[in-house]
Design an enzyme around this catalytic site. Structure first.
Site, PDB file in Angstrom:
ATOM      1  N   GLY A  18       0.777  -1.233   0.000  1.00  0.00           N
ATOM      2  CA  GLY A  18       0.000   0.000   0.000  1.00  0.00           C
ATOM      3  C   GLY A  18       0.810   1.285   0.000  1.00  0.00           C
ATOM      4  O   GLY A  18       0.321   2.320   0.451  1.00  0.00           O
ATOM      5  N   MET A  95      -4.069  -6.635  -7.192  1.00  0.00           N
ATOM      6  CA  MET A  95      -3.556  -7.769  -7.973  1.00  0.00           C
ATOM      7  C   MET A  95      -4.669  -8.719  -8.404  1.00  0.00           C
ATOM      8  O   MET A  95      -4.635  -9.923  -8.125  1.00  0.00           O
ATOM      9  CB  MET A  95      -2.495  -8.518  -7.161  1.00  0.00           C
ATOM     10  CG  MET A  95      -1.304  -7.652  -6.791  1.00  0.00           C
ATOM     11  SD  MET A  95      -0.492  -6.919  -8.231  1.00  0.00           S
ATOM     12  CE  MET A  95       0.325  -8.372  -8.874  1.00  0.00           C
ATOM     13  N   LEU A  98      -9.712  -6.884 -13.225  1.00  0.00           N
ATOM     14  CA  LEU A  98     -11.144  -6.584 -13.093  1.00  0.00           C
ATOM     15  C   LEU A  98     -11.890  -7.036 -14.344  1.00  0.00           C
ATOM     16  O   LEU A  98     -11.394  -6.902 -15.467  1.00  0.00           O
ATOM     17  CB  LEU A  98     -11.333  -5.078 -12.880  1.00  0.00           C
ATOM     18  CG  LEU A  98     -10.780  -4.547 -11.550  1.00  0.00           C
ATOM     19  CD1 LEU A  98     -10.722  -3.019 -11.576  1.00  0.00           C
ATOM     20  CD2 LEU A  98     -11.619  -5.044 -10.370  1.00  0.00           C
ATOM     21  N   ASN A 112      -5.263   3.379 -13.047  1.00  0.00           N
ATOM     22  CA  ASN A 112      -4.273   2.430 -12.512  1.00  0.00           C
ATOM     23  C   ASN A 112      -2.869   3.033 -12.595  1.00  0.00           C
ATOM     24  O   ASN A 112      -2.601   3.878 -13.448  1.00  0.00           O
ATOM     25  CB  ASN A 112      -4.305   1.133 -13.330  1.00  0.00           C
ATOM     26  CG  ASN A 112      -3.360   0.071 -12.795  1.00  0.00           C
ATOM     27  OD1 ASN A 112      -3.226  -0.101 -11.579  1.00  0.00           O
ATOM     28  ND2 ASN A 112      -2.683  -0.641 -13.684  1.00  0.00           N
ATOM     29  N   HIS A 114       1.030   1.740 -13.170  1.00  0.00           N
ATOM     30  CA  HIS A 114       1.719   0.551 -13.669  1.00  0.00           C
ATOM     31  C   HIS A 114       3.208   0.864 -13.805  1.00  0.00           C
ATOM     32  O   HIS A 114       3.583   1.871 -14.419  1.00  0.00           O
ATOM     33  CB  HIS A 114       1.143   0.144 -15.029  1.00  0.00           C
ATOM     34  CG  HIS A 114       1.795  -1.081 -15.578  1.00  0.00           C
ATOM     35  ND1 HIS A 114       1.506  -2.350 -15.109  1.00  0.00           N
ATOM     36  CD2 HIS A 114       2.750  -1.237 -16.533  1.00  0.00           C
ATOM     37  CE1 HIS A 114       2.249  -3.226 -15.764  1.00  0.00           C
ATOM     38  NE2 HIS A 114       3.017  -2.584 -16.629  1.00  0.00           N
ATOM     39  N   SER A 141       3.714   4.547 -15.419  1.00  0.00           N
ATOM     40  CA  SER A 141       2.595   5.154 -16.142  1.00  0.00           C
ATOM     41  C   SER A 141       1.358   5.172 -15.251  1.00  0.00           C
ATOM     42  O   SER A 141       1.111   4.216 -14.514  1.00  0.00           O
ATOM     43  CB  SER A 141       2.246   4.331 -17.394  1.00  0.00           C
ATOM     44  OG  SER A 141       3.382   4.135 -18.211  1.00  0.00           O
ATOM     45  N   ASP A 150      -3.772  -3.251 -18.800  1.00  0.00           N
ATOM     46  CA  ASP A 150      -2.732  -2.214 -18.918  1.00  0.00           C
ATOM     47  C   ASP A 150      -2.731  -1.544 -20.291  1.00  0.00           C
ATOM     48  O   ASP A 150      -1.680  -1.167 -20.824  1.00  0.00           O
ATOM     49  CB  ASP A 150      -1.335  -2.811 -18.631  1.00  0.00           C
ATOM     50  CG  ASP A 150      -1.230  -3.372 -17.222  1.00  0.00           C
ATOM     51  OD1 ASP A 150      -1.911  -2.854 -16.325  1.00  0.00           O
ATOM     52  OD2 ASP A 150      -0.477  -4.346 -17.026  1.00  0.00           O
ATOM     53  N   GLU A 179       6.663   6.756  -8.655  1.00  0.00           N
ATOM     54  CA  GLU A 179       5.241   6.413  -8.517  1.00  0.00           C
ATOM     55  C   GLU A 179       4.570   7.300  -7.469  1.00  0.00           C
ATOM     56  O   GLU A 179       3.457   7.790  -7.663  1.00  0.00           O
ATOM     57  CB  GLU A 179       5.082   4.946  -8.107  1.00  0.00           C
ATOM     58  CG  GLU A 179       5.599   3.970  -9.139  1.00  0.00           C
ATOM     59  CD  GLU A 179       5.246   2.524  -8.826  1.00  0.00           C
ATOM     60  OE1 GLU A 179       4.194   2.275  -8.225  1.00  0.00           O
ATOM     61  OE2 GLU A 179       6.033   1.632  -9.210  1.00  0.00           O
TER      62      GLU A 179
HETATM   63  C1  GRF Z   1       3.432  -0.672  -7.600  1.00  0.00           C
HETATM   64  O1  GRF Z   1       4.676  -0.874  -8.194  1.00  0.00           O
HETATM   65  C2  GRF Z   1       2.395  -0.341  -8.630  1.00  0.00           C
HETATM   66  O2  GRF Z   1       2.895   0.414  -9.696  1.00  0.00           O
HETATM   67  C3  GRF Z   1       1.981  -1.708  -9.108  1.00  0.00           C
HETATM   68  O3  GRF Z   1       1.968  -2.502  -7.943  1.00  0.00           O
HETATM   69  C4  GRF Z   1       2.890  -1.955  -6.998  1.00  0.00           C
HETATM   70  C5  GRF Z   1       2.115  -1.704  -5.744  1.00  0.00           C
HETATM   71  O4  GRF Z   1       2.958  -1.263  -4.713  1.00  0.00           O
HETATM   72  N1  GRF Z   1       0.717  -1.667  -9.797  1.00  0.00           N
HETATM   73  P1  GRF Z   1       2.319  -0.625  -3.406  1.00  0.00           P
HETATM   74  O5  GRF Z   1       1.379  -1.674  -2.820  1.00  0.00           O
HETATM   75  O6  GRF Z   1       1.595   0.609  -3.798  1.00  0.00           O
HETATM   76  O7  GRF Z   1       3.477  -0.359  -2.514  1.00  0.00           O
END
Ligand code: GRF
Length: 224
Positions: A18, A95, A98, A112, A114, A141, A150, A179
């Site tokens: 998270g 994970m 959907l 999302n 990614h 992204s 994606d 991110e």
């Molecule tokens: C991140 O790298 C995100 O881009 C991908 O899953 C990972 C989730 O990490 N979709 P976190 O749970 O937000 O730390």
């Protein structure tokens, strides 16, 4: 806890640690916050749920294992999201793919993050694959979610150069820093109207949002 005034109300879906949810929540605590987090929901027991709960956010564990079918699980998830008042959904390490029915129920309102420069490296193990291909650049992204994995329109990306000494761990750690900058920036921009999404088309109205970001050296912000 929110100081946001905007009508942008998000549900954040997670499955693990998270850290992106935390980055989105940190932004809500800033004076410039422009969105609210109505719900943090997980499809399995996830560390991020206690982080969210400690931050005073509403949480829900809607455990896939408690439902006999994906359809029933997604129905419960959709009902929890709608009951929370959220009008947008942010996937943050959720994970599970959907279904088209779920995506249609929230059409154009699911975003999302990614960890690749889409359209490159859809799916899993993005850092490992970028390194195996000796890519010069890699990144992250934020994109609209469509029924194809994606594949939806890219709203914004951040790119960094891959270093010769990079390992999967070092590269993923540097991408994760990006991110945590990119996701709140994009959601804040949706809330303020700096970016609009109309019928799947991304239109940046105001790219001065980039001026407020402090980006690591050699990082490039790319508007979709
Ligand atoms: C991140 O790298 C995100 O881009 C991908 O899953 C990972 C989730 O990490 N979709 P976190 O749970 O937000 O730390």
């Amino acid at each position: 806890m929110s100081r946001a005034n905007s009508q942008l109300k998000i549900a954040v879906l997670i499955s693990g640690r998270g850290s992106n949810m935390q980055a989105l929540a940190n932004h809500v605590e800033t004076p410039n916050a422009s969105y609210q987090i109505c719900l943090v929901a997980a499809n399995k027991p996830a560390d991020g749920l206690s982080i969210a709960s400690d931050a005073g956010l509403s949480t829900a564990l809607i455990d896939r294992k408690s439902y006999t079918s994906k359809q029933n699980h997604e129905r419960a998830l959709a009902e929890a999201i709608e009951a929370s008042g959220a009008n947008w959904i942010c996937l943050a390490g959720y994970m599970s793919v959907l279904s088209a029915d779920f995506i249609a129920r929230f059409e154009g309102k699911i975003i999302n993050i990614h960890p690749s420069l889409l359209p490159d490296y859809k799916g899993l193990h993005t850092h490992e694959r970028a390194l195996a291909d000796s890519q010069k650049f890699h990144g992250v992204s934020v994109h609209l979610v469509t029924p194809v994995l994606d594949d939806g329109a890219v709203i914004a990306q951040m790119r960094l150069p891959v270093r010769s000494a990079d390992t999967q761990e070092s590269l993923s750690a540097r991408v994760l820093v990006l991110e945590h900058i990119l996701y709140p920036m994009v959601i804040g921009s949706l809330a303020s109207g700096a970016v609009t999404l109309d019928a799947g088309q991304v239109c940046w109205q105001d790219i001065s949002v980039a001026n407020a970001l402090s980006l690591p050296e050699d990082t490039t912000l790319i508007f979709g």
